[in-house]
Design a protein around this motif. Structure first.
Motif, PDB file in Angstrom:
ATOM      1  N   TYR A 142      35.641  29.745  47.043  1.00 21.02           N
ATOM      2  CA  TYR A 142      34.874  30.150  48.224  1.00 21.02           C
ATOM      3  C   TYR A 142      35.771  30.079  49.445  1.00 21.02           C
ATOM      4  CZ  TYR A 142      31.844  30.348  52.211  1.00 21.02           C
ATOM      5  OH  TYR A 142      31.284  30.730  53.403  1.00 21.02           O
ATOM      6  N   ALA A 143      35.728  31.117  50.271  1.00 22.60           N
ATOM      7  CA  ALA A 143      36.419  31.128  51.556  1.00 22.60           C
ATOM      8  C   ALA A 143      35.543  31.849  52.563  1.00 22.60           C
ATOM      9  CB  ALA A 143      37.779  31.812  51.444  1.00 22.60           C
ATOM     10  N   THR A 144      35.561  31.383  53.814  1.00 24.56           N
ATOM     11  CA  THR A 144      34.718  32.006  54.829  1.00 24.56           C
ATOM     12  C   THR A 144      35.094  33.460  55.054  1.00 24.56           C
ATOM     13  OG1 THR A 144      36.218  31.166  56.531  1.00 24.56           O
ATOM     14  CG2 THR A 144      34.283  29.827  56.026  1.00 24.56           C
ATOM     15  N   THR A 145      36.353  33.810  54.753  1.00 25.79           N
ATOM     16  CA  THR A 145      36.817  35.174  55.010  1.00 25.79           C
ATOM     17  C   THR A 145      36.329  36.174  53.978  1.00 25.79           C
ATOM     18  OG1 THR A 145      38.847  34.575  53.851  1.00 25.79           O
ATOM     19  CG2 THR A 145      38.880  34.454  56.259  1.00 25.79           C
ATOM     20  N   ILE A 146      36.122  35.720  52.732  1.00 23.70           N
ATOM     21  CA  ILE A 146      35.747  36.658  51.664  1.00 23.70           C
ATOM     22  C   ILE A 146      34.509  36.219  50.894  1.00 23.70           C
ATOM     23  CG2 ILE A 146      38.070  37.574  51.317  1.00 23.70           C
ATOM     24  CD1 ILE A 146      38.438  35.654  49.017  1.00 23.70           C
ATOM     25  N   GLY A 147      33.991  35.037  51.170  1.00 20.08           N
ATOM     26  CA  GLY A 147      32.796  34.570  50.477  1.00 20.08           C
ATOM     27  C   GLY A 147      33.117  34.018  49.099  1.00 20.08           C
ATOM     28  N   VAL A 148      32.135  34.098  48.206  1.00 22.41           N
ATOM     29  CA  VAL A 148      32.300  33.605  46.839  1.00 22.41           C
ATOM     30  C   VAL A 148      33.100  34.624  46.037  1.00 22.41           C
ATOM     31  CG1 VAL A 148      31.094  33.052  44.695  1.00 22.41           C
ATOM     32  CG2 VAL A 148      30.212  32.206  46.873  1.00 22.41           C
ATOM     33  N   ARG A 149      34.134  34.150  45.341  1.00 15.45           N
ATOM     34  CA  ARG A 149      34.977  35.037  44.530  1.00 15.45           C
ATOM     35  C   ARG A 149      35.103  34.474  43.119  1.00 15.45           C
ATOM     36  NH1 ARG A 149      41.494  36.142  44.919  1.00 15.45           N
ATOM     37  NH2 ARG A 149      41.565  37.779  43.340  1.00 15.45           N
ATOM     38  N   PRO A 150      34.364  35.028  42.155  1.00 14.74           N
ATOM     39  CA  PRO A 150      34.538  34.583  40.763  1.00 14.74           C
ATOM     40  C   PRO A 150      35.898  35.043  40.235  1.00 14.74           C
ATOM     41  CG  PRO A 150      32.415  35.689  41.095  1.00 14.74           C
ATOM     42  CD  PRO A 150      33.257  35.977  42.286  1.00 14.74           C
ATOM     43  N   LEU A 151      36.778  34.082  39.939  1.00 18.31           N
ATOM     44  CA  LEU A 151      38.089  34.416  39.402  1.00 18.31           C
ATOM     45  C   LEU A 151      38.037  34.638  37.903  1.00 18.31           C
ATOM     46  CD1 LEU A 151      40.414  31.827  41.214  1.00 18.31           C
ATOM     47  CD2 LEU A 151      39.821  34.146  41.922  1.00 18.31           C
ATOM     48  N   LEU A 152      37.216  33.838  37.220  1.00 17.87           N
ATOM     49  CA  LEU A 152      37.207  33.853  35.762  1.00 17.87           C
ATOM     50  C   LEU A 152      35.789  33.624  35.282  1.00 17.87           C
ATOM     51  CD1 LEU A 152      39.360  34.064  33.451  1.00 17.87           C
ATOM     52  CD2 LEU A 152      39.265  31.573  33.329  1.00 17.87           C
ATOM     53  N   ASN A 153      35.315  34.512  34.432  1.00 20.63           N
ATOM     54  CA  ASN A 153      33.993  34.388  33.818  1.00 20.63           C
ATOM     55  C   ASN A 153      34.007  33.201  32.846  1.00 20.63           C
ATOM     56  OD1 ASN A 153      31.374  34.977  33.016  1.00 20.63           O
ATOM     57  ND2 ASN A 153      31.767  37.165  32.777  1.00 20.63           N
ATOM     58  N   PHE A 154      32.837  32.796  32.387  1.00 23.93           N
ATOM     59  CA  PHE A 154      32.745  31.692  31.435  1.00 23.93           C
ATOM     60  C   PHE A 154      33.500  32.068  30.158  1.00 23.93           C
ATOM     61  CE2 PHE A 154      29.022  31.025  34.135  1.00 23.93           C
ATOM     62  CZ  PHE A 154      29.162  29.676  34.426  1.00 23.93           C
ATOM     63  N   THR A 155      34.526  31.285  29.832  1.00 25.86           N
ATOM     64  CA  THR A 155      35.408  31.636  28.724  1.00 25.86           C
ATOM     65  C   THR A 155      35.793  30.401  27.928  1.00 25.86           C
ATOM     66  OG1 THR A 155      37.519  32.670  28.127  1.00 25.86           O
ATOM     67  CG2 THR A 155      37.465  31.442  30.179  1.00 25.86           C
ATOM     68  N   SER A 156      36.160  30.618  26.685  1.00 23.85           N
ATOM     69  CA  SER A 156      36.672  29.553  25.827  1.00 23.85           C
ATOM     70  C   SER A 156      38.186  29.432  25.917  1.00 23.85           C
ATOM     71  CB  SER A 156      36.278  29.826  24.364  1.00 23.85           C
ATOM     72  OG  SER A 156      36.795  31.078  23.933  1.00 23.85           O
ATOM     73  N   ASP A 157      38.832  30.337  26.628  1.00 23.53           N
ATOM     74  CA  ASP A 157      40.297  30.397  26.689  1.00 23.53           C
ATOM     75  C   ASP A 157      40.805  29.400  27.734  1.00 23.53           C
ATOM     76  OD1 ASP A 157      43.001  31.052  26.992  1.00 23.53           O
ATOM     77  OD2 ASP A 157      42.637  33.144  26.451  1.00 23.53           O
ATOM     78  N   ASN A 171      47.720  35.811  44.920  1.00 20.68           N
ATOM     79  CA  ASN A 171      48.708  36.695  44.272  1.00 20.68           C
ATOM     80  C   ASN A 171      48.278  37.137  42.882  1.00 20.68           C
ATOM     81  OD1 ASN A 171      50.522  36.475  46.482  1.00 20.68           O
ATOM     82  ND2 ASN A 171      51.198  34.484  45.695  1.00 20.68           N
ATOM     83  N   GLN A 172      46.986  37.073  42.598  1.00 25.94           N
ATOM     84  CA  GLN A 172      46.468  37.611  41.343  1.00 25.94           C
ATOM     85  C   GLN A 172      45.704  38.893  41.675  1.00 25.94           C
ATOM     86  OE1 GLN A 172      47.089  36.632  38.304  1.00 25.94           O
ATOM     87  NE2 GLN A 172      48.413  35.027  39.097  1.00 25.94           N
ATOM     88  N   PRO A 173      46.227  40.048  41.320  1.00 28.63           N
ATOM     89  CA  PRO A 173      45.619  41.307  41.766  1.00 28.63           C
ATOM     90  C   PRO A 173      44.272  41.583  41.157  1.00 28.63           C
ATOM     91  CG  PRO A 173      47.344  41.713  40.145  1.00 28.63           C
ATOM     92  CD  PRO A 173      47.398  40.250  40.463  1.00 28.63           C
ATOM     93  N   GLY A 174      43.922  40.938  40.045  1.00 32.38           N
ATOM     94  CA  GLY A 174      42.663  41.235  39.381  1.00 32.38           C
ATOM     95  C   GLY A 174      42.752  42.537  38.611  1.00 32.38           C
ATOM     96  N   GLY A 175      41.659  42.921  37.974  1.00 31.04           N
ATOM     97  CA  GLY A 175      41.616  44.171  37.249  1.00 31.04           C
ATOM     98  C   GLY A 175      42.202  44.109  35.865  1.00 31.04           C
ATOM     99  N   VAL A 176      42.688  42.925  35.444  1.00 31.40           N
ATOM    100  CA  VAL A 176      43.222  42.808  34.092  1.00 31.40           C
ATOM    101  C   VAL A 176      42.120  43.023  33.070  1.00 31.40           C
ATOM    102  CG1 VAL A 176      44.297  41.214  32.454  1.00 31.40           C
ATOM    103  CG2 VAL A 176      45.111  41.312  34.807  1.00 31.40           C
ATOM    104  N   ASP A 177      40.940  42.500  33.359  1.00 29.45           N
ATOM    105  CA  ASP A 177      39.830  42.534  32.411  1.00 29.45           C
ATOM    106  C   ASP A 177      38.535  42.735  33.191  1.00 29.45           C
ATOM    107  OD1 ASP A 177      37.894  42.080  30.512  1.00 29.45           O
ATOM    108  OD2 ASP A 177      38.225  39.934  30.401  1.00 29.45           O
ATOM    109  N   ALA A 182      39.751  37.318  31.349  1.00 28.90           N
ATOM    110  CA  ALA A 182      41.193  37.079  31.360  1.00 28.90           C
ATOM    111  C   ALA A 182      41.718  37.379  32.758  1.00 28.90           C
ATOM    112  CB  ALA A 182      41.899  37.948  30.321  1.00 28.90           C
ATOM    113  N   LEU A 183      42.256  36.356  33.413  1.00 28.95           N
ATOM    114  CA  LEU A 183      42.857  36.529  34.736  1.00 28.95           C
ATOM    115  C   LEU A 183      44.310  36.977  34.611  1.00 28.95           C
ATOM    116  CD1 LEU A 183      42.466  36.047  37.848  1.00 28.95           C
ATOM    117  CD2 LEU A 183      43.469  33.783  37.466  1.00 28.95           C
TER     118      LEU A 183
END
Length: 715
Positions: A142-157, A171-177, A182-183
């Motif tokens: 969470y950051a005031t500038t962008i709000g809540v940001r889910p980085l990783l869904n519930f995973t077993s990995d 520095n993680q561009p996202g969009g991998v999955d 998978a981040l």
């Protein structure tokens, strides 16, 4: 080191005008009608789980009215999966123990960099020491500038979880999955190019001139300086934004139909942003101002608290409770420094514990004043949630308006007097789901291995050696067209396809692909309406034991189907003989076809289904009309140096052997993969009655005979 993962695949369709590529984000949909509601319940005495209860030990009330318990399950994570009980569901096999759900929520604004470093270390210890292997973990910031940001869904990995903790999204561009499971590319986790150890990360970064930890700290300082520079009014607005954003997070997590344990790591916000100041000298000064008539000198919010934000906080806590979120708040500030003492460098204190305490107590969680205590607290949570009783009641008569209905579970009989913890209610079907909610819901379905669904799907897959260390895994998915079209006769159909290879022992994701398609039903014609969609994709895997989790979604209605296919990839370096299951080539024009093409900069994979120079697509579940000849293709390698021979054997649905006609003469040729041989033959079906059969073919060419089977339908 080979690359074992690929990103969202580009798709080329053989029927280009019939199918279009759509954005790979779930569309808004209506929830599927609820027939029954599951209520997971934990029962404890003195912090210990109470075992041995039955349905007679509980009463369930919905909106104050008692409802009968239609089914009753017991899940005990202290037992192996084989030891799990499934009481109350007679005639069913014991259910696999469902996972528990943990979300690590890092506050990047109301925490300083030093505190966040401590929270990262604590979070890594939590993942390593406190959470069971079968549990699922999500990471959010969470950051005031962008709000809540889910980085990783519930995973077993766990490797992906540690990657998310270390980077905090910097520095993680996202969009991998697209499902956020998978981040980081799994190949980087496998070959060690993504370093999870923060100390080792710094050592490696110096060698490349890129200090990831320093870059992350600089990014976090920029966020926190914005908060520190803000005046009191602006900081109050930032607290209001946090409360609003956390209410949105609660609604997002409601799509995950399970209890969520949210660990919120923060220094908190100033108590005076919501409640009256605790500074006694400030209160005395304001009292003197009031007594002297200097009313304009008195800060009303500081004197009495902000009633509007207090009301917003109460609503946020109610949203979290309704979404079955238990929030455990952790004050990650320096334990030796009071929040009232401020921070180094003269920056104003943005910490406070009343908001943290209220969030925890209001949702049934725990508040920890010291980050070092969170491991012990979580171990207590894990102990209390070892045993879950799942009470199921029918909700067919509930109006489908998306309204919230309160649930109360009362302990009776043996459970009387024990502490009972359960979800406070449920939302009736009918409410819309937003794309972000669907991402979490689909991720839960896939990672919790909730197999089955409303879209019939057949799957065919097998491992082919690319070299001694890596296999190509072709995946053919046959998806029923009528189910995709639905009862309303849709003219445009969306299809989302997800394929993940999950390592059976560790739960790690080793490779995946995904795609979203749009189909014009009229243009697709009978190939789609009479049969359906046939999709070809491929994964690359090293030797090991995997579960392929294959998810098909029709996003408009939310209907889906998950298939879980066990896959063992052998060690090809041994040079052992290999034989694939008997393959039955489909006739041309039977299906609407789609296939995966390599992404930008990737070389195309060899196509394994070749007989000489002729490509073919095998059927996942072959069907033949009685009296017709069934063409068969056998693909193998290292079978021997002699002329090959083959025999066939059929058994019926009861396992009885039936008369099997002989095979036609064998014809050999090269297959599509280097080193593999294709053997063509055919089986007459004149003497077979309609029904379900198992076809076993035995093949040898000088070496030991190998036998493989496939299901066969004769109509």
């Amino acid at each position: 080191m080979k690359t074992y993962s690929r990103r969202c695949c580009h798709t080329v369709l053989f029927a280009v005008l019939m199918v279009t590529t759509l954005p790979s984000v779930p569309q808004t949909s209506e929830r599927v009608s609820v027939v029954a509601v599951d209520v997971p319940v934990q029962v404890t005495r003195k912090g210990e789980p109470v075992r041995g209860l039955t349905a007679d030990d509980f009463q369930v009330l919905v909106d104050g009215k008692k409802v009968p318990i239609a089914a009753f399950d017991v899940h005990d994570v202290s037992l192996s999966v084989e030891g799990a009980t499934s009481a109350g569901r007679t005639g069913e096999a014991p259910a696999a123990i469902p996972p528990r759900y943990f979300m690590l929520l890092f506050d990047l604004s109301f925490s300083d960099v030093g505190s966040l470093q401590r929270s990262k270390l604590a979070a890594r210890e939590i993942v390593a020491d406190s959470i069971d292997d079968r549990d699922l973990v999500a990471v959010t910031t969470y950051a005031t500038t962008i709000g809540v940001r889910p980085l990783l869904n519930f995973t077993s990995d766990r490797a992906q979880v540690l990657a998310a903790i270390d980077s905090m999204g910097v520095n993680q561009p996202g969009g991998v999955d697209p499902l956020n499971l998978a981040l980081v590319d799994p190949s980087k986790v496998l070959d060690g190019s993504f370093i999870n150890d923060p100390i080792q990360q710094d050592e490696d970064a110096r060698g490349t001139g890129l200090d990831l930890d320093e870059m992350a700290q600089q990014h976090l300082l920029e966020i926190q300086n914005m908060v520190g520079r803000a005046d009191r009014s602006a900081r109050g607005q930032q607290v209001g934004n946090l409360v609003r954003d956390f209410s949105g997070l609660a609604r997002l997590l409601d799509s995950v139909r399970a209890r969520k344990q949210v660990v919120y790591l923060s220094e908190g916000f100033e108590n005076e942003m919501i409640t009256a100041t605790e500074d006694q000298s400030a209160q005395r000064a304001m009292s003197d101002d009031l007594a002297s008539g200097r009313i304009w000198e008195v800060d009303v919010d500081q004197r009495f608290g902000d009633s509007t934000r207090q009301s917003q906080l109460d609503r946020m806590i109610d949203e979290l409770r309704r979404s079955d979120c238990v929030v455990h708040t952790v004050d990650i500030g320096n334990p030796g420094v009071s929040n009232l003492e401020g921070r180094a460098g003269g920056r104003p204190s943005i910490g406070g514990n009343q908001g943290l305490s209220a969030m925890a107590s209001g949702t049934g969680g725990t508040y920890q004043r010291n980050v070092s205590q969170i491991g012990k607290a979580l171990r207590n949570i894990l102990l209390e949630t070892q045993v879950t009783y799942v009470l199921t009641f029918n909700a067919n008569k509930i109006k489908k308006d998306g309204a919230f209905h309160k649930i109360k579970v009362k302990p009776v009989g043996t459970a009387k007097g024990a502490k009972v913890s359960h979800r406070p209610g449920f939302y009736a079907p009918g409410g819309p789901q937003q794309p972000e909610q669907m991402l979490f819901a689909l991720g839960q379905q896939l990672m919790a291995a909730n197999e089955g669904g409303a879209i019939p799907t057949e799957v065919l897959t097998m491992p082919f050696a690319l070299d001694e260390s890596e296999a190509l895994i072709p995946i053919l998915m046959e998806i029923d067209g009528k189910s995709l079209i639905g009862p309303q006769g849709a003219k445009q159909v969306g299809v989302q396809l997800f394929a993940y290879a999950v390592e059976r022992e560790t739960g790690s994701i080793r490779d995946f692909f995904s795609k979203t398609l749009g189909i014009n039903v009229d243009a697709a014609g009978a190939a789609f309406t009479d049969t359906g969609l046939k999709f070809y994709g491929g994964l690359k895997l090293p030797a090991g034991e995997y579960d392929l989790r294959l998810l098909v979604v029709e996003p408009t209605s939310g209907r889906s189907n998950l298939r879980i296919v066990p896959l063992d990839v052998p060690d090809f370096a041994s040079g052992a003989a290999e034989l694939m299951p008997p393959l039955v080539p489909d006739p041309g024009g039977k299906w609407l076809l789609a296939r995966v093409e390599p992404g930008e900069g990737e070389s195309p994979d060899p196509f394994p289904f070749m007989a000489g120079q002729t490509p073919f697509l095998p059927g996942a579940h072959p069907t033949v009309k009685a009296g017709e000849t069934l063409p068969l293709m056998l693909i193998g390698r290292n079978l021997g140096d002699s002329e090959p021979w083959a025999t066939a054997e059929l058994t019926d649905a009861a396992g009885n052997a039936v008369h099997t006609p002989g095979l036609s003469p064998l014809q050999t040729g090269r297959a599509g993969m280097t080193g593999y041989e294709a053997i063509r033959t055919a089986l007459a079906t004149d003497e077979l009655a309609p029904g379900e059969y198992t076809l076993a073919l035995t093949v040898a060419a000088g070496g030991d005979p190998l036998t493989r089977t496939i299901p066969l339908t004769v109509r």
